[in-house]
Design an enzyme around this catalytic site. Structure first.
Site, short mmCIF file in Angstrom:
data_model
loop_
_atom_site.label_atom_id
_atom_site.label_comp_id
_atom_site.label_asym_id
_atom_site.label_seq_id
_atom_site.Cartn_x
_atom_site.Cartn_y
_atom_site.Cartn_z
CG ASP A 106 1.12 3.21 5.35
OD1 ASP A 106 0.26 2.58 4.50
OD2 ASP A 106 2.15 2.91 5.68
CD GLU A 151 -3.19 0.09 5.55
OE1 GLU A 151 -2.17 0.58 6.11
OE2 GLU A 151 -3.00 -0.46 4.73
C1 NOJ Z 1 0.23 -0.17 3.93
C2 NOJ Z 1 0.11 0.50 2.32
O1 NOJ Z 1 -1.24 0.46 1.89
C3 NOJ Z 1 0.87 -0.55 1.57
O2 NOJ Z 1 0.79 -0.32 0.39
C4 NOJ Z 1 2.40 -0.17 2.02
O3 NOJ Z 1 3.17 -1.30 1.28
C5 NOJ Z 1 2.57 -0.66 3.41
N1 NOJ Z 1 1.35 0.04 4.25
C6 NOJ Z 1 3.89 -0.03 4.06
O4 NOJ Z 1 3.91 1.60 3.86
#
Ligand code: NOJ
Length: 589
Positions: free
Chosen positions: A237, A310
């Protein structure tokens, strides 16, 4: 009825013809086993566990629900499934605020349920990927509580700062102007510790301090813990926010400058995140995690575990996640290049350019990947056009490399409009009644539509955590499975083609015919596959046979449900007529 006569032959070949070879070759060429290469050319699928299938009817999806639907994933041809977080959490950000990285959130189930899930995934050959959230924890995590109390060993687990003190008034203010991705200052004052802490997301999501080696050690243990439980990898993430610039010798942090991208000074887009995103140290941590995975694999055998990263960063930063020449990193740095840049007005040439930029940027021993949706975006159908559901699935499944689908995109689920009063997404709740919808992620997180029964088959209870779409009686797995022409059947046909033809690894050659983007995919063992996608707003006829040097008669592998074409139909490739918003996949007879 479609009006074929009004179509015109378009002869506008684009001047430049780019020829890009996908770098992936069939695994056998390298003598590698499937365990090493299983993810290559793979079909990945993202489940938002809260919304997939609710087994105990409490309104919230759960692990037992996912277990009950694994056969569906197998049936459609999924190779790897990524679950958004399932760990213990106060659910401020629906699981992205974790209070224990090694426990399952009770409303999702138990560790025994997880083990059952992992076993079933193994039995079916669907690899299980977990979300890994290293940037922050919940403020309820015991590490944060200990850090607030300055307990020995935890003093520097998070990013603390005393702030700036005005010499005249004695007033204290945050150390810098940094903004949270969810609006407002990224600094929060903690009364107990008498310091500010950094939170790049919600106030309840304090950022871990990666300048403290103990933090990395702990997070490495988390990875090992889940690898030992049998997972095949992790989706990392928000990796670009792992590090922030270090304070100078006086302990000061620099302000970020306005980006010019928006004029709302509280919104994250207001600043250019040069001190809080994409810091050089981040990549080394990803390489270290890859080495940890490789070592686990060398010691324990089984499948090569993978990392998906990501990052909504520019291409130059994205490619660094693959590796640096000496060290390898993520096998799948999510390619948001398309997702972030296309909209309803984008031209065929824009698609071609963005796709080829990415293909050219991918290092020679790595693979591209294609993604258009996830739980943070509006649904593809609502964002880019309901008529184009199949066109986009054709695109994602016929380009070189890996494709990733957000649950529901295979059946063409659309956004559900959720009122301000009913909104639950913290990113929306941090705004106001007038502007919330643009920020809300709730519309794309509504329960999955399985069938035409009550609550779309998501559960048999009396409530669901977000409302069910009103279109569920037509848009659902059961109905679409029984229709010969449906989004789901196009999707399944595409995966079948990928598997039969080793499509992920074939060469790629492309051509624009006005608003129609076409490409040919081919390798030694494959009949040529020709794809044509009409991004324009009119019916158009083109000659793909001449352009790609193939026979006049071509067979339809699959085509948008909106089109006049049937699978298996023989057509004349010298006069291929495509309605607007339609995609088609052809092969030689
Ligand atoms: C990216 C995630 O995909 C999202 O849903 C989340 O709110 C943020 N990171 C914080 O973890």
């Amino acid at each position: 009825m479609y009006n074929v006569e009004s179509s015109a032959i378009v002869n506008m070949y684009a001047k430049t013809i780019l020829f890009v070879f996908a770098t992936l070759l069939p695994a056998t060429i390298f003598g590698q086993s499937d365990a090493e290469t299983w993810f290559k050319g793979g079909n990945f699928y993202q489940i938002y566990p809260r919304s997939f299938k609710d087994d105990n009817n409490d309104g919230i999806g759960d692990l037992k629900g996912i277990i009950s639907k694994l056969e569906y994933l197998k049936d459609i041809g999924i190779d790897g499934v990524w679950l958004s977080p399932i760990y213990q959490s106060p659910m401020v950000d629906f699981g992205y605020d974790i209070s224990d990285f090694t426990q399952i959130q009770p409303e999702y189930g138990t560790l025994e349920d997880f083990e059952e899930l992992a076993e079933n995934c193994k039995r079916l050959g669907v690899r299980l990927i977990l979300d890994f959230v290293p940037n922050h924890t919940s403020d309820q995590h015991e590490w944060f509580i200990k850090s607030v109390n300055k307990e020995e060993g935890y003093e520097n687990f998070y990013v603390w700062h005393p702030g700036k003190v005005n010499e005249t008034t004695g007033e204290r203010s945050p150390p810098s102007n940094w903004l949270s991705a969810f609006r407002y200052s990224a600094w929060e004052w903690n009364e107990k510790r008498q310091e500010y802490y950094l939170h790049q997301f919600a106030i309840q999501q304090p950022d871990l301090n990666y300048r403290n080696p103990e933090v990395l050690k702990k997070m490495n243990e988390v990875l090992i813990y889940w690898l030992e439980k049998g997972v095949s990898g992790f989706r990392i993430d928000t990796i670009p926010s792992l590090y922030e610039v270090a304070p100078d010798e006086n302990g000061n942090l620099p302000d970020e400058l306005p980006s010019g991208k928006c004029d709302d000074p509280d919104a994250s887009c207001y600043l250019k995140h040069i001190y809080t995103y994409d810091q050089d140290e981040t990549y080394d941590v990803v390489y270290e995690w890859r080495e940890l995975l490789n070592k686990f694999h060398a010691d324990n055998g089984g499948d090569q575990p993978i990392l998906m990263t990501e990052a909504y960063s520019d291409l130059n930063h994205i490619v660094r996640y693959y590796g640096n020449g000496q060290r390898n990193g993520s096998q799948i740095p999510f390619n948001f290049h398309l997702l972030a840049k296309v909209n309803r007005n984008s031209k065929a040439a824009d698609y071609k350019k963005l796709i080829e930029e990415f293909l050219q940027a991918v290092p020679s021993d790595c693979e591209a990947n294609w993604v258009l949706g996830n739980h943070d975006q509006k649904r593809v159908a609502s964002r880019l056009g309901e008529k184009r559901v199949d066109l986009y699935n054709i695109l994602l499944k016929t380009l070189p490399g890996i494709s990733i689908t957000y649950a529901g995109e295979e059946i063409g689920m659309t956004d559900v409009i959720i009122s301000w009063e009913d909104s639950v997404d913290p990113q929306a709740l941090n705004t106001n009644e007038t502007t919330y919808y643009a920020f809300s992620r709730d519309p794309a997180r509504t329960p999955f539509q399985w069938d035409e029964s009550k609550n779309a088959g998501f559960n048999r209870g009396n409530k669901t955590w977000l409302p069910i779409s009103t279109n569920y009686k037509c848009v659902n797995v059961r109905t679409e499975s029984t229709q010969p022409k449906s989004h789901l059947n196009v999707y399944k046909r595409l995966i079948k083609l990928r598997k039969e033809a080793g499509l992920g690894a074939a060469s790629y050659e492309s051509e624009l015919f006005g608003e129609i983007y076409t490409y040919k995919r081919q390798n030694d063992s494959l009949k040529p596959i020709i794809v044509a996608l009409n991004f324009g707003n009119s019916w158009t006829t083109i000659d793909v046979s001449a352009r790609y040097g193939v026979s006049e008669s071509l067979k339809v592998v699959t085509a948008s449900t909106e089109s006049q074409y049937e699978e298996g139909q023989i057509i004349n490739g010298t006069r291929l007529t495509l309605p607007n918003d339609v995609g088609i996949v052809l092969t030689t007879v």
